[in-house]
Structures are given as structure tokens and as C-alpha cells.
Design an enzyme around this catalytic site. Structure first.
Site, short mmCIF file in Angstrom:
data_model
loop_
_atom_site.label_atom_id
_atom_site.label_comp_id
_atom_site.label_asym_id
_atom_site.label_seq_id
_atom_site.Cartn_x
_atom_site.Cartn_y
_atom_site.Cartn_z
N ILE A 188 5.48 3.76 1.94
CA ILE A 188 5.26 2.09 1.26
C ILE A 188 4.89 1.13 2.56
CG2 ILE A 188 6.28 0.02 0.09
CD1 ILE A 188 8.24 2.77 -0.94
N GLU A 189 3.45 0.71 2.37
CA GLU A 189 3.28 -0.45 3.74
C GLU A 189 3.71 -1.88 2.81
OE1 GLU A 189 1.90 -0.13 6.91
OE2 GLU A 189 1.48 2.14 7.28
N SER A 190 4.03 -2.52 3.98
CA SER A 190 3.90 -4.16 3.22
C SER A 190 3.27 -4.90 4.08
CB SER A 190 5.75 -5.13 3.47
OG SER A 190 6.73 -4.62 2.71
N SER B 22 0.79 -1.60 -0.34
CA SER B 22 0.22 -0.23 0.36
C SER B 22 1.25 1.53 -0.07
CB SER B 22 -0.79 -0.13 1.48
OG SER B 22 -2.15 -1.25 1.21
#
Length: 433
Positions: free
Chosen positions: A255-257, A191
Site C-alpha cells: 500500500i503506497e500513500s 496505490s
């Protein structure tokens, strides 16, 4: 005029897959000594390329190390793991540094080195990483300390921003494994967010740049993980670093993993982060980011924070804490944790029963059609699939929200030779404790 062509995402994926960092464990097990060893090795192997500097100390005295490469006029600041249990991008940054070392003579990397100066802090919260917990050793969420600055880690990040005055920051995190993309029921594996700098969520040139970078990343990753990219909620958070950096003059890209639909999610997520970061850096180095359409960022579906499950058992017979049996779906949510043992720490996946009822709107990594089956807690004694069991008593059938996902699916046995009320164990579900 020579027009730059971005490195194809699948080529970047192959380049990342070809990098093997000896002695580096999976991301949840990476600690400050391993990060320091990698940075020291890079400095030893390419002293003219990498500059490593201790910029602060954690609450418990662990060094906070910043690595710099490139000589360009535009400065970028990347940091990872301000939450100690969000480790993916720490490893991705180490892969990025090794990629730059190996390919420094190639035109794309050479242009990056001449156009940008990149500052990376791979592990901002080493005390939290040591415990595999979100907060630092004080118990403070560093990402809610941008204004109070009561953590040494937060003060270090603020001092770096003020000293370097970077044109853009990259704030690298992991998000809940239950996060889905919009209402598609797909896992939100990656995301993105261009955080606002005010409560009205206005745009300025910096936030527009961040949106363009997000558009570049989306274009790079969408072919690799179609339908599995989301947009993080952009509500203004007064205390957060990303929002405040924008106010202070440094827009950021978050940036979200998130959840990855396989039994081993760590390395694929590292690779997605690598592709995202290299694609973004290339676009900033060659100026192609200016041609990106910020409207593409706005088109990314919003996250759905509780829309994804690790396991979904559909249409089973269930006994709740009271009443008769009923037909329901059972949803299991999973979490990666680190457990200590005689052989050292290990990363495991735990599961709990978190949803019960009509779960048709949820997605899941695995879906079991349990029509005609009874789902009950797994007894402590050994049970294996195919066993024939007498009917479990009512108290042994009770399914409770929040209980560990140690379950079995039973099918009634009919026909000659079957004892009255006999059940066959069709499936055993067991997560780590």
C-alpha cells in the site's frame, strides 16, 4: 448460514476520525519514542490483548518493537516505514491498534481477534525516521537489502518472516507526490500492488490471495476517493522484500500513500490507510476475501510516475535562460520535508520549478490561468499582491528549472496614471525553504 457484512467504508472513516491519540504529532514528526510510548500505553490499558516485544535494534541502537493481537490460526505481518521519510502508515497502524482496543467486544473486531493473529512492526527504520530520510543510518535502502541482509533492520524483518511464517504480509509505504493515476491526471492518493515472486510475474495461490485483498481494498476506498487509486508497477525487483517474501512463501500487499489534493494531506491519508487495513483484515477474518474477484485488481489503472504536479501555471509569459519571452506552462513539484528550529522540528512543504513548456497532459493540485501574465522569480525584498512595480530587468525575469518555487505573476498596467511599463503583482507564490 450467516453471511458476514463488511463494515461500510464511511463508517470506518467516521470511526477513525473519532480516534484522537494524545501527544502524537503529525506523521512526519513521529519518532521511535512516541511509537514506544503508544505501544506501552496499549499494553498497560489492555495487557490481555496486546503483546509487545523488542525484536531487534537499529544501526544506532533504537529498539524495533513488534506488537501482537489476536489468537487466530492465520498469522499476518504488517510493517511500516522501512523508508524513514514514508511515515503515513506508522500512524495508521497506531490508529488501528487503538480501534481494536476500543471495539474489541463488538462482533466484527471479536471475529477478527478469534480468526487472526496480527503482528505489526510500526517503525522498521527509526534511524531514518529520526533524520526523515529514505535510507537507514548506514545509507542503505532497507527495501533493497532482502538478499544481502547487511542492515540489522532487514535482518530483523527476515527473521520475523521466518519465525512467524505469516500467510500474508502488508508492506506500507509512501510514494512520490508527482504520481498520477494512469493518464487521468488525478493524484494517485493510494496505490496497490500484489508483488510478483518471479521475473515472469506468474501467479500462484499466494499472489492470487494478495490480488484478492487488493480488490477488497479497492472496493472499500474507491467510493471515498473516486479515480484516485492506482496500481503500482509490478516489475520484479530481485532485491526487494515484497518480491522475495513471495518467493519465501509469504505473499504481500503493498500500500503506497501518495499525493492528497489539499493543503493538509497527512491525516486524510492516515484515514485512508486505516480504512484499507480494517477492510482487508475483516475480509481475511470472515473469509469473504475468497469471494473477491482478482480481475478487479487487474482493472486498477497503472500509476503514472511523473504525471501530477503541486501547482500548474497555465499560459504565462516566460523568459528562459536565453532568447525572447514565450508562452508556456510552468509546473511546480512539491515535497514534504522536516526542518529543525528553535521550537523543535516542523513539517513543511517545499516546491521547485520542475516542468516548463506544454504541460497539458499533467494534473495538478492547483491550476492557475495565467493568460496575459508574466511569471518571474520573486525578489528577495518584500513584495505583496497588489504592489505596482517597474519592469524587472531581463536577468530578474529568468526562470530556471530546479529553482525554488518563489514566484510572482505580473499583469501589465494600462490606462491613465499608469507609468510606462508598470506591472501589478497579481499573485505571490511562496513555498517553505
Amino acid at each position: 448460514m450467516l453471511v458476514s457484512v463488511p463494515t461500510p467504508p464511511r463508517e470506518l472513516l467516521d470511526l477513525c476520525a473519532g480516534i484522537h491519540l494524545d501527544g502524537l504529532p503529525l506523521p512526519p514528526l513521529v519518532r521511535q519514542p512516541q511509537v514506544a510510548a503508544r505501544l506501552g500505553r496499549l499494553r498497560q490499558e489492555a495487557p490481555d490483548l496486546f503483546h509487545v516485544e523488542e525484536v531487534g535494534r537499529s544501526v544506532e541502537g533504537r529498539p524495533l518493537q513488534l506488537v501482537r493481537f489476536g489468537q487466530g490460526p492465520r498469522h499476518l505481518l504488517l510493517w511500516s516505514q522501512m523508508h524513514g521519510d514514508e511515515p503515513t502508515a506508522t500512524t495508521a497502524l497506531l490508529y488501528l491498534l487503538e480501534y481494536v482496543r476500543r471495539h474489541r467486544e463488538e462482533p466484527r473486531v471479536a471475529r477478527l481477534l478469534s480468526s487472526l493473529t496480527v503482528h505489526a512492526l510500526p517503525l522498521l527504520n527509526p534511524d531514518g525516521a529520526e533524520r526523515f530520510q529514505r535510507r537507514n543510518a548506514q545509507g542503505i535502502d532497507i527495501n533493497r537489502d532482502a538478499l544481502a541482509l547487511q542492515t540489522p533492520e532487514g535482518r530483523t524483518l527476515k527473521a520475523l518472516r521466518d519465525r512467524l511464517q505469516p500467510m500474508l504480509g502488508f508492506n506500507l509505504h509512501n510514494q512520490n507526490w508527482r504520481t498520477a493515476v494512469g493518464e487521468t491526471r488525478q493524484p494517485a492518493s493510494i496505490s496497490l500492488l500484489a508483488p510478483p515472486f518471479d521475473a515472469a510475474r506468474n501467479d500462484n495461490p499466494g499472489r492470487v490471495l494478495a490480488k484478492k485483498v487488493c480488490a477488497v481494498i479497492h472496493e472499500a476506498l474507491e467510493p471515498l476517493i473516486p479515480g484516485r487509486m492506482g496500481r503500482y508497477d509490478d516489475s520484479f525487483e530481485t532485491r526487494a522484500f515484497g518480491d522475495n517474501l513471495g518467493r519465501w512463501g509469504t505473499p504481500t500487499v503493498l500500500i503506497e500513500s501518495g499525493p492528497w489534493p489539499s493543503a493538509e494531506p497527512d491525516l486524510p491519508l492516515v484515514q485512508m490507510n486505516f480504512v484499507a487495513l480494517v477492510s482487508a483484515l475483516e475480509s481475511l477474518a470472515d473469509g469473504s476475501v475468497e469471494r473477491a474477484d482478482p480481475a478487479r485488481y487487474a482493472s486498477i489503472p497503472l500509476n503514472w510516475g511523473q504525471g501530477f504536479l503541486h501547482l500548474l501555471i497555465r499560459g504565462a509569459q516566460v523568459h528562459g535562460e536565453a532568447g525572447d519571452a514565450f508562452v508556456a506552462d510552468v509546473g511546480v513539484a512539491a515535497l514534504q520535508v522536516v526542518r529543525s528550529g528553535a521550537e523543535g522540528p516542523r513539517a513543511v512543504v517545499t516546491g521547485t520549478v520542475e516542468e516548463l513548456g506544454d504541460l497539458r497532459v499533467f494534473g495538478a493540485q492547483e491550476i492557475i490561468d495565467a493568460a496575459g501574465l508574466l511569471v518571474v522569480p520573486l525578489p528577495s525584498e518584500g513584495v505583496k499582491e497588489g504592489d505596482l512595480l517597474p519592469p524587472p530587468p531581463r536577468e530578474a525575469r529568468t526562470l530556471r528549472l530546479g529553482q525554488p518555487a518563489e514566484l510572482m505573476l505580473l499583469r501589465p498596467v494600462e490606462g491613465p496614471g499608469a507609468g510606462a511599463g508598470t506591472w501589478r503583482v497579481e499573485r505571490v507564490i511562496r513555498y517553505a525553504r
